[in-house]
Design a protein around this motif. Structure first.
Motif, short mmCIF file in Angstrom:
data_model
loop_
_atom_site.label_atom_id
_atom_site.label_comp_id
_atom_site.label_asym_id
_atom_site.label_seq_id
_atom_site.Cartn_x
_atom_site.Cartn_y
_atom_site.Cartn_z
N ASP A 134 0.86 -1.17 0.00
CA ASP A 134 0.00 0.00 0.00
C ASP A 134 0.90 1.23 0.00
N TRP A 135 0.33 2.41 0.13
CA TRP A 135 1.11 3.63 0.01
C TRP A 135 2.11 3.79 1.16
N ARG A 136 1.92 3.06 2.27
CA ARG A 136 2.84 3.13 3.41
C ARG A 136 4.02 2.18 3.26
N THR A 137 4.01 1.33 2.23
CA THR A 137 5.12 0.41 1.97
C THR A 137 6.38 1.22 1.68
N SER A 138 7.54 0.67 2.01
CA SER A 138 8.79 1.42 1.82
C SER A 138 8.96 1.86 0.37
N ALA A 139 9.58 3.02 0.22
CA ALA A 139 9.81 3.59 -1.12
C ALA A 139 10.67 2.65 -1.98
N VAL A 140 11.58 1.91 -1.36
CA VAL A 140 12.42 0.97 -2.11
C VAL A 140 11.55 -0.09 -2.78
N VAL A 141 10.60 -0.63 -2.04
CA VAL A 141 9.70 -1.65 -2.59
C VAL A 141 8.82 -1.05 -3.68
N LEU A 142 8.26 0.14 -3.42
CA LEU A 142 7.40 0.77 -4.41
C LEU A 142 8.17 1.09 -5.70
N GLN A 143 9.41 1.52 -5.57
CA GLN A 143 10.23 1.80 -6.75
C GLN A 143 10.49 0.53 -7.54
N LYS A 144 10.74 -0.58 -6.84
CA LYS A 144 10.94 -1.86 -7.53
C LYS A 144 9.68 -2.26 -8.28
N LEU A 145 8.52 -2.03 -7.67
CA LEU A 145 7.26 -2.36 -8.31
C LEU A 145 7.09 -1.56 -9.60
N ILE A 146 7.36 -0.26 -9.53
CA ILE A 146 7.28 0.58 -10.74
C ILE A 146 8.26 0.08 -11.79
N TRP A 195 4.82 7.79 -9.99
CA TRP A 195 4.32 7.70 -8.62
C TRP A 195 2.82 7.99 -8.52
N GLY A 196 2.33 8.93 -9.29
CA GLY A 196 0.90 9.24 -9.25
C GLY A 196 0.06 8.05 -9.70
N ASP A 197 0.47 7.42 -10.77
CA ASP A 197 -0.24 6.24 -11.27
C ASP A 197 -0.20 5.12 -10.24
N LEU A 198 0.96 4.92 -9.61
CA LEU A 198 1.07 3.88 -8.59
C LEU A 198 0.14 4.18 -7.42
N ARG A 199 0.12 5.42 -6.97
CA ARG A 199 -0.75 5.77 -5.83
C ARG A 199 -2.21 5.52 -6.17
N ARG A 200 -2.63 5.90 -7.37
CA ARG A 200 -4.01 5.68 -7.79
C ARG A 200 -4.34 4.18 -7.74
N ARG A 201 -3.44 3.35 -8.24
CA ARG A 201 -3.68 1.90 -8.24
C ARG A 201 -3.74 1.33 -6.83
N LEU A 202 -2.85 1.79 -5.97
CA LEU A 202 -2.82 1.26 -4.61
C LEU A 202 -4.03 1.70 -3.80
N GLU A 203 -4.59 2.87 -4.08
CA GLU A 203 -5.76 3.36 -3.35
C GLU A 203 -7.04 2.64 -3.77
N ASP A 204 -7.03 2.01 -4.93
CA ASP A 204 -8.20 1.25 -5.39
C ASP A 204 -8.17 -0.11 -4.67
N VAL A 205 -8.68 -0.10 -3.43
CA VAL A 205 -8.59 -1.27 -2.55
C VAL A 205 -9.18 -2.53 -3.17
N GLU A 206 -10.28 -2.39 -3.90
CA GLU A 206 -10.94 -3.57 -4.47
C GLU A 206 -10.10 -4.22 -5.56
N ARG A 207 -9.27 -3.45 -6.23
CA ARG A 207 -8.47 -4.00 -7.32
C ARG A 207 -7.01 -4.20 -6.95
N ASN A 208 -6.59 -3.72 -5.78
CA ASN A 208 -5.20 -3.83 -5.37
C ASN A 208 -4.93 -5.21 -4.80
#
Length: 159
Positions: free
Chosen positions: A88-100, A111-124
């Protein structure tokens, strides 16, 4: 090794099998185990395997080193030693960067696209495996897709 193989062939007991396994194991596996215990050792060995894989065409003899590292990686990075965590958005930046960086199916456009995807709880359904040994290189898991252990650009294969 021949004596141990002959002993096992003549008398296939668990004790003779253990002796055969002990003499057949390459000494470098013990070296790799010691390196794995050092700080940063696991990440270094994963990166070493990536380097070996890139050079195997030019150096076919390296395949035995790769096989030893793969054997040990299966022991060190199995699901019993890893923790599955939701991203989720609280996950470490290192992990989020790897995901991107490593998203292969649906490119993440920053980052904006990632945040939008992570906030969509039903699809995340993003998850990652964390290991105390390789903190900066999470294994990302997505439904219906194999895990990718990423250490820089390496993607170890399954045997």
């Amino acid at each position: 090794m021949g004596k141990a193989a002959d002993a096992y062939r003549d008398d296939p007991t668990p004790r003779n099998l253990q002796r055969l396994q002990e003499v057949a194991e390459p000494a470098r596996q013990e070296l790799f185990r010691h390196l794995n215990m050092a700080p940063g050792g696991s990440a270094m060995l994963v990166e070493m395997r990536s380097t070996i894989q890139r050079g195997m065409r030019a150096h076919p003899a390296w395949s035995s080193i790769d096989a030893d590292l793969l054997h040990l990686c299966h022991s060190w990075f199995n699901r019993g030693f890893l923790r599955l965590k939701r991203i989720d958005w609280r996950t470490s930046a290192v992990v989020l960067q790897k995901l991107i960086q490593y998203e292969a199916v649906h490119a993440i456009l920053g980052w904006g696209d990632l945040r939008r995807r992570l906030e969509d709880v039903e699809r995340n359904h993003e998850r990652y495996f964390s290991s105390h040994a390789v903190v900066a290189s999470p294994a990302i898991e997505k439904p219906a897709r194999k895990c990718v252990l990423s250490a820089q650009a390496s993607k170890p294969s399954e045997a």
